[in-house]
Design an enzyme around this catalytic site. Sequence first.
Site, PDB file in Angstrom:
ATOM      1  N   ASP A 591      76.466  51.479  38.937  1.00 54.66           N
ATOM      2  CA  ASP A 591      75.291  52.200  39.403  1.00 54.66           C
ATOM      3  C   ASP A 591      74.635  52.926  38.222  1.00 54.66           C
ATOM      4  O   ASP A 591      75.319  53.499  37.376  1.00 54.66           O
ATOM      5  CB  ASP A 591      75.712  53.204  40.477  1.00 54.66           C
ATOM      6  CG  ASP A 591      74.523  53.879  41.130  1.00 54.66           C
ATOM      7  OD1 ASP A 591      73.644  53.161  41.628  1.00 54.66           O
ATOM      8  OD2 ASP A 591      74.487  55.119  41.135  1.00 54.66           O
ATOM      9  N   GLU A 638      73.025  47.748  37.769  1.00 59.33           N
ATOM     10  CA  GLU A 638      71.944  48.300  38.594  1.00 59.33           C
ATOM     11  C   GLU A 638      70.872  48.795  37.630  1.00 59.33           C
ATOM     12  O   GLU A 638      71.021  49.838  36.996  1.00 59.33           O
ATOM     13  CB  GLU A 638      72.483  49.436  39.465  1.00 59.33           C
ATOM     14  CG  GLU A 638      71.459  49.995  40.442  1.00 59.33           C
ATOM     15  CD  GLU A 638      70.655  51.148  39.861  1.00 59.33           C
ATOM     16  OE1 GLU A 638      69.492  50.899  39.462  1.00 59.33           O
ATOM     17  OE2 GLU A 638      71.176  52.267  39.806  1.00 59.33           O
ATOM     18  N   ASP A 691      69.570  52.851  49.079  1.00 62.90           N
ATOM     19  CA  ASP A 691      68.598  53.916  48.796  1.00 62.90           C
ATOM     20  C   ASP A 691      67.211  53.618  49.373  1.00 62.90           C
ATOM     21  O   ASP A 691      66.332  54.490  49.347  1.00 62.90           O
ATOM     22  CB  ASP A 691      68.473  54.138  47.285  1.00 62.90           C
ATOM     23  CG  ASP A 691      69.638  54.949  46.720  1.00 62.90           C
ATOM     24  OD1 ASP A 691      70.255  55.700  47.499  1.00 62.90           O
ATOM     25  OD2 ASP A 691      69.923  54.819  45.525  1.00 62.90           O
TER      26      ASP A 691
END
Length: 792
Positions: A591, A638, A691
């Site tokens: 991430d 990501e 998200d």
Amino acid sequence: MKIVPEERAKRTKYYIQPKLVSELTRNTLVLVLAGGEGSRLKSLTKWRAKPAVPFGGKYRIIDFALSNCVNSGLRRIGVLCQYKSHSLILHLQRAWSFMRAEIGEFVEILPAQQRTGKNWYQGTADALYQNLDIMQRHGSEYVLVLGGDHIYKTDFSALLVQHSQTAADLTVCCIEVPREEATAFGVMSVDEDLNITSFNEKPEQPDTIPGDETRSLVSMGIYVFSTRYLYECLINDANNPASSHDFGKDIIPKAIQNCKTMAYRFCNAKGEPDYWKDVGTLDSYWSSNMELCDVDPKLNLYDRNWPIWTYQTHYPPAKFIFNRDGCRGHALDSLISAGCIISGAEIEHSVIFSASRVERRSQIRNCVILQNVDIEAGLSVWQVLPLGVPQAGGSPYQCDSAFALNPELFPSECLPDMDLQNPDYTAWASNHGFWLNDYALFATIKNHFDNKAWFDWPEEFRRHHGETLDAFSKDHREDINVVCWQQYCLYKHWQKVRNYAREKNIYIFGDMPIFVAHDSADVWAKSEYFLLDENGHPEVVAGVPPDYFSKTGQRWGNPHYNWDRLKEIGFDWWKERIRAHFECFDIVRIDHFRGLDSVWEINASCETAIEGQWISVPGDELLASLSDNGTQLQLVAEDLGLITPEVTALRHKYHLPGMAVLQFAFDDFEDNPHKPKNMTPNTVAYSGTHDNDTTAGWFFSLDQDYRNHILNLTGAVDESQLVDTIINIVLESAANLAIIPLQDFLGLGSDARMNTPGTVENNWRWRYQAEQLNPELAARIKNKLITYGRLM
């Protein structure tokens, strides 16, 4: 091909009635060469030899050669096996043990047993040579050599009659093929009496049959030898150091030069070429199975006069259930084997092997489904959120440990009574000692101080080392052990989940937050690895500047790493973290990958992320150290948000896939990497992430003009079809991996949104209901995967 009467008479000159049990068959020993690897069949031969590969719903390939022998009256059979032979040997013992040894019948298994030297079989001729004493013991007048890796149907009696009546030393069974196809085979040149004049392996210009310039005779790998001549051939070949010990390359060419060698035309009673298939490739394997579904197949498995013998577990009959519109279990032009359950599914022109199950609303067409397969949704990668112990707010990206698992995600029954002497536990605890003891002590102290953050503990507890902690550990050893045992049980239970996924050919895709929480065991126990002041508070905190998700940016509050110290220890903490993640997952997403190139530093006193600066970090050196052993880790970067060329270059350097999110694709910038036309294979494509709002929620939050714009770009028929169309576009993209959130497959709105970045309330709460994961959904997903070529 039409055959004139004169030609038919020539071809059937030596033909006799089927099942003739004669002096010839009683004086013939059969040797079946069944040691082939069959590497072109890929995974079908990963754990078995080609002759043991299942075929036709319930059989093995070798059953066809052996049934031809038994049905022809040949009941003295040796099977020579070598590569990955356990499955084959087990099948032979179960299926072919009905012979009567007391009257001279047998199917004898002859593995590579190194009778004459230290080597396994060096070739087809060497395989026979190493069993020369067995052939001599049986004392047969003829030896029939055939392959056990082809699908065919024939009566060998006619072959033996021709061999005997022509007084041949060797007869080669041949089949006619069109001349243009003969380049892939060993081609026999013959005269009008079928004497073989030459043999050429895969010639560019094949010789043709006398009187027919369009067809050629090719070897089938089936030979009849007069035993005396075979002994002579094998001994001479074994003593020739230049020989490759192969029938096609060595034995046959020499026989043509030195003895009487005849060709036998492989044909039925009408003089027509009989059924024979090589099934050496996945395409030929599939097409040969498919032919069995024809109304009048060339290979008739239902011929009562020529049964195919085999062994099969005693399953109940196939079962078809449900009979309502849209959910009716039925099959057309298909073979459905015993033990199968067709549960409201449609099957057409397919072969379903034993004990398989096809769930409701599935549509199976032109398929070969092997045994013990459950046809469900077909999804092969499941992405999950981090599994850590979340702090207040429930975010799995702010956890008490970078390593520990959250017990709230697991059933209570996965925690058996504590047994610290269990050898498996002690080995596991030792292997995870890098973090386990620190976390257990941290969790116990935190509970002791009413869940206060570690930097609010009394000073003597804030320091990781000292007499106070030693005394606390001694006094609370039982509580600490409970935490360690709990983590062991959780890890073991997760491995059961992962192993079950593997059995279903599902890869689990995990997520690793790049930063760790300030109030975590990692920062408390390894404070030197983070930028903290003397009181344990961060000097600067992590986040991202304003972006699509938030106008004020995102102030995460995580402490930044002390990269200088991490470099000094060779990035050991990161290596342990990566190792722990790959114990749980097959693929891991990093991430905020850009944080391995540069990080957004926010002064700890700032309340938002607007004010900050980008600071370079040694992520290149970290990734290089992770790749030191030459292993390509299955990492995904990501790379959403503001991405610089340096970040992209770092990702490419280590061949890491990036991400594309279709919800971000509908602007006016042609170079937008989220647009489907710009997606590359080295990408993981999403309709949306955790998200994002759900696709339905996102779409219906837009004004009508923009919704019309999106409908026009996607080609969706109307708004009700938009979510389905978005999913289709993602699946159709060039990305090697496509991820669809479950909420989108279910078509849910904003009330099913997982997280709204920049907020702390009402996130991470959505849960699916068990009844939502129904067979109808599985069938719909599977049809999409089939349509867009993503079914693995």
